[in-house]
Structure formats: structure tokens, C-alpha cells
Design an enzyme around this catalytic site. Structure first.
Site, PDB file in Angstrom:
ATOM      1  CG  LEU A   1      -0.219 -11.736 108.290  1.00 29.44           C
ATOM      2  CD1 LEU A   1       0.896 -11.330 109.747  1.00 29.44           C
ATOM      3  CD2 LEU A   1      -0.355 -10.484 107.233  1.00 29.44           C
TER       4      LEU A   1
ATOM      5  CB  ALA B   1       9.907 -18.220  98.727  1.00 30.92           C
TER       6      ALA B   1
ATOM      7  CG  HIS C   1      34.115 -40.857 104.844  1.00 35.09           C
ATOM      8  ND1 HIS C   1      33.474 -41.083 103.593  1.00 35.09           N
ATOM      9  CD2 HIS C   1      34.251 -41.826 105.758  1.00 35.09           C
ATOM     10  CE1 HIS C   1      33.372 -42.310 103.603  1.00 35.09           C
ATOM     11  NE2 HIS C   1      33.906 -42.676 104.782  1.00 35.09           N
TER      12      HIS C   1
END
Ligand SMILES: Cc1cc2nc3c(=O)[nH]c(=O)nc-3n(C[C@H](O)[C@H](O)[C@H](O)COP(=O)(O)OP(=O)(O)OC[C@H]3O[C@@H](n4cnc5c(N)ncnc54)[C@H](O)[C@@H]3O)c2cc1C
Length: 472
Positions: free
Chosen positions: A39, A326, A451
Site C-alpha cells: 500500500l 502527495a 534567533h
């Protein structure tokens, strides 16, 4: 008596399997017909997953080759890639993920009917896997049969020397030389992989620039980067002939200046796009309206036949531009499952689909390019910030690329974000959320970026769009 289900899904790719799980979650009795032995479809077996696994190997090799830079003492010049080990690791990842989908089917009580499906009309589906069995859908059939590589007239794909991505993903050897036709996502990803593994790579692109769907600034940056590292790029060029022998391929290229060039390569990879898979489905037989081989659907993925929907790579809205990705097929699958279950659903906005190209350097983009924004009549304002200025980029030794923001000068609406450079395929998630939430450029400016991160380039590019980047 046919086996009856509320919903029958044909194809267990990222469109079909996700639709099936969502429909089952919503209380429907679901079967999925899949002809492969596993699958997951193209994404898991020949696409997203195995290619990105190879790219991770390429990245690991890069770190070793740059070991001196990192203060690591190894003989980098002796570093080579062991393809047997590469495939072993890739196949293990693919196997684990396909088994994972099987587990999810069991968990959600979705039946996997093994075999090839044919539509018979009136909710009927015949499945052949040696023996024939007959299924019937009480509510809806969802066709999610996907796509397969498409060739070009005059170039015969023999799958030995003149190959598609399906074969490239399994190559047992690192080619000494490879030519790649087409510089879309598939072409430039394989170019990055094979070049890093040690191949001499030549890209031939018919259109005037690499990655033609991207913003023009991104295409220019990729071409600059590829050429710098020794990937030959012919744009505005055409493969006029390819003759395969046992040892390699003689390729004739007509370059942009009209001159003919001869290339001798081990393989020619044809990466010129993918076409719909409907062979044996009897789509036209049951009356599905088709368009250039694709199944035509409306904004809710209904076909011309009541009781049959279609999603993913196999569909068209009747105009060019349905993305074969996808995550798009999965989003469509969820929407269709929810519609069938009676949920209130809204059409997807295809301007908000992120596109990721995992070449080196990576590309992430979402929304309108500068050219598209101009074509739609916006008063376009752009801002660009280079990654190279950032501390995080310097630490990673990945200073190529930039973030470019496209905004509307009148309303300040954020229209598009385009980036090329390290982590762009991850950073694009922030830009996608901002577009989805209809953010302005000012709202991106006032979003605090941590940061030191690569994401600081998004905040700075937003500042630059208003003419005031701080670190530039
Ligand atoms: C090399 C490569 C890299 C890619 N990388 C990415 C990426 O990084 N990110 C991304 O978003 N997309 C990527 N893609 C695209 C992505 O794989 C596809 O968009 C996605 O798989 C489409 O899903 P789908 O469900 O529509 O079809 P598919 O995944 O093609 O699945 C269709 C399934 O239907 C089955 N089937 C067909 N006909 C029948 C029948 N009659 N009976 C029973 N079963 C049938 C097939 O066996 C198949 O399993 C890549 C593609 C390639 C080729």
C-alpha cells in the site's frame, strides 16, 4: 451476491488510502482495491519517500566530503557511496511505511481488496487478481488511480538505458555520466542525488529556465548553484535523438543557439512529466467525462457520473495546473470522504498549495510568483533577503539562496513566498499558514522569528518588502 460497502476506493496511493481512513473514521464501511503488493502508491514506493531517502544519503556524503571544514579527521578523498547499503536502508524505510498503512487499515477496519479494479456501472466494481470478485458501493466509488511516468515522442524508453524515475530509484550503480531530460522537481532532485554520488550530470530543459513553475528568481539561483558545482544545464534546449546500446546512450541535444551537441552517457533519465493511469478501469465505458486522458471533476471532485468521485494525480478540472503532489491528493481525499459522510466542506484553494523541491539547494514556494501576481493585475511589491547573512546559515555552512516575498502594494496582502536554500522545504510551512490565514506583509513583519534560525529570513524578507530589512 456482490460484497457491499458504503465506499469503494480504487488505488491506495496518498489520495486513496487517506480518503479511505477518513471515511472509515466517519463511520462508513470502506474497501480499497489496490493492485500492487504493498500500500502507499507512487509516493511511498517510487516517489517522495525513496527519492528523499537517497537525498539524505547524498547529504551524508556531502558532510563527509566537507569533513575538513568541520574539523573532522578522515580521508575525505577516499569517501565513496555503497549503493547496496543505500538501497538496503531506503527499502527498509519504504517497507516500514507501507506496512504502517496496512496497520492503519486494520486499525480503522478498512478492507484491502487485492487486485485490479474495473468500473462496471451502477456502483459496481469488478476486481481481478487471478479470480474475479464483484463489489458494490452503496454511496460512492472514489477513483484514485494516480499517474505514471510519461515519455516524449521520438524517445523510446527501454527502461534499461533510457529510463524513468521508476528505474532511476533502483539503479544499482552510480552512473559515470547521466543526462536528464526535464528540470521539474523529479529532474532536479535526481540531478542533485547523482551529482553528489559522483556522476557527471547534464540537464536538458526545453523551456528557457530550470524549474519552470517556480518564481524566475528561484530558477536563476538554482541554475547559478548547479553550474557552480559542475552540473551542466542546457535550457531552451531539446533532446533530438537518443540511441541506446548495451553500454550507454548516445544523446543528441539541440542547444538554445541552434547548435547540435553530442553526449555519451550511461543513462538518459526521461523526467518530462507524468500522465494519468486509467488503463483497464473502463472509465469511458461507464460514461466518465475525460480530458486528455485525465478524469474530469468539479470543485468537489464529482465526476460526470453520479456516485463516482475522483482525486489525486488522475484528475483535471478541465484547465491546466492541477498539481500532482502527495499532499494535494491527501487533502482531496479527506475532503471527498467528509463530503460523502455529509460534512460541510469547502473547495480547496490551490493558490495555497505549498510546493517543495528537494534538490540541493532546496526550494519551497507557496502562492503567486511575481509574474503571476502581475498577470492577475496586482500592484506588485517584492522583498528579498539572502540566507547568507544569517548566523544560522553561516554555522550550517549553507549560505546559498534567499527568501522572496510577493505582496500587494495597495492592500499589503501577502500573495506569495518563494525560497531557495537550506531548510526551505520546512520553512515554507510558515508561509503556507500565513497565506491560509490571509496575512498581510505587515503581520509577517510583526511575527517574532526565533534567533538564530533560518526562519529569520522570512521576517527580514517581509521587512525588505516594506523597504526596511534590518540586517541588510
Ligand atoms: C520521483 C518522484 C518524486 C516525488 N516526490 C514528491 C514529493 O516529494 N512530494 C510530493 O508531494 N509529491 C511527490 N511526488 C508526487 C506524488 O508521488 C504523487 O503526486 C502522489 O503519489 C499521487 O497520489 P495518488 O494517490 O493520486 O496516486 P498514486 O500514488 O499514483 O497511487 C495510485 C494507486 O492506484 C493503483 N491503481 C491504479 N490503477 C488501479 C486499478 N485499476 N486497480 C487497482 N489499483 C490501481 C496503483 O497501483 C497505485 O498504487 C513524486 C513523484 C515522483 C515520481
Amino acid at each position: 451476491m456482490p460484497n457491499e460497502y458504503d465506499v469503494i476506493v480504487i488505488g491506495a496511493g496518498t489520495g486513496g488510502y487517506v480518503a479511505a481512513i477518513r471515511a472509515a473514521q466517519l463511520g462508513l464501511k470502506v474497501a480499497v482495491v489496490e493492485k500492487q503488493k504493498a500500500l502507499g502508491g507512487t509516493c511511498l514506493m517510487w516517489g517522495c519517500i525513496p527519492t528523499k531517502a537517497l537525498l539524505e544519503h547524498a547529504h551524508a556524503l556531502k558532510v563527509v566530503q566537507d569533513s575538513k571544514e568541520w574539523g573532522i579527521t578522515v580521508d575525505a578523498s577516499a569517501a565513496t557511496i555503497d549503493m547496496a547499503r543505500v538501497h538496503e536502508r531506503k527499502d527498509k524505510i519504504v517497507g516500514g511505511l507501507t506496512k504502517g498503512v496496512e496497520f492503519l487499515f486494520k486499525k480503522n477496519k478498512v478492507d484491502w481488496i487485492k487486485g485490479t479494479a474495473t468500473l462496471t456501472g451502477g456502483g459496481g466494481v469488478d476486481v481481478v487478481d487471478g479470480e474475479k470478485q464483484t463489489l458494490r458501493a452503496r454511496n460512492e466509488i472514489i477513483v484514485a488511480t494516480g499517474s505514471s511516468p510519461r515519455g516524449v515522442p521520438g524517445i523510446e524508453i527501454d527502461r534499461r538505458r533510457i529510463i524513468t524515475s521508476d528505474e532511476a530509484i533502483h539503479l544499482k550503480e552510480v552512473p559515470k555520466a547521466i543526462a536528464i531530460m526535464g528540470s521539474g522537481a523529479v529532474g532536479v532532485e535526481f540531478a542533485s542525488i547523482f551529482h553528489r554520488f559522483g556522476s557527471q550530470v547534464t540537464i536538458v530543459e526545453l523551456l528557457p529556465r530550470l524549474v519552470p513553475v517556480e518564481d524566475e528568481a528561484v530558477s536563476a539561483e538554482l541554475e547559478k548553484s548547479f553550474k557552480k558545482r559542475g552540473i551542466a544545464c542546457y535550457t531552451g534546449a531539446k533532446v533530438t535523438s537518443a540511441k541506446a546500446s548495451a553500454k550507454g546512450v548516445d544523446v543528441q541535444v539541440q542547444a538554445a543557439d541552434g547548435m547540435s551537441q553530442s553526449l555519451k552517457v550511461d543513462y538518459l533519465l526521461v523526467a518530462t512529466g507524468r500522465g494519468p493511469v486509467t488503463a483497464g478501469l473502463n472509465a469511458e465505458g461507464v460514461g466518465l467525462q475525460m480530458d486528455r486522458g485525465y478524469i474530469k471533476v468539479d470543485a468537489m471532485y464529482r465526476t460526470s457520473v453520479p456516485g463516482i468521485s475522483a482525486i489525486g494525480d488522475v484528475i483535471t478540472f478541465g484547465k491546466p495546473g492541477h498539481p500532482q503532489l502527495a499532499h494535494v491528493s491527501s487533502a482531496e481525499g479527506i475532503l471527498v470522504a467528509e463530503r460523502i459522510a455529509g460534512r460541510d466542506v469547502r473547495p480547496l484553494n490551490y493558490d495555497h498549495v505549498p510546493g517543495c523541491t528537494y534538490c540541493d539547494p532546496e526550494i519551497g514556494s507557496v502562492g503567486l510568483t511575481e509574474r503571476e501576481a502581475k498577470e492577475r493585475g496586482h500592484d506588485v511589491r517584492v522583498g528579498t533577503f539572502p540566507f547568507g547573512v544569517l548566523g544560522r546559515a553561516k554555522m550550517a555552512g549553507e549560505t546559498e539562496g534567499f527568501v522572496k516575498i510577493v505582496g500587494d502594494g495597495k492592500t499589503d496582502a501577502l500573495l506569495g513566498v518563494h525560497m531557495i536554500g537550506k531548510s526551505s522545504t520546512e520553512l515554507v510551512a510558515e508561509a503556507t499558514a500565513a497565506l491560509r490565514l490571509e496575512s498581510t506583509v505587515q503581520e509577517l513583519i510583526t511575527t517574532i522569528h526565533a534567533h538564530p534560525t533560518m526562519a529569520e529570513a522570512i521576517g527580514e524578507a517581509a521587512h525588505a518588502t516594506h523597504g526596511a530589512a534590518i540586517h541588510m
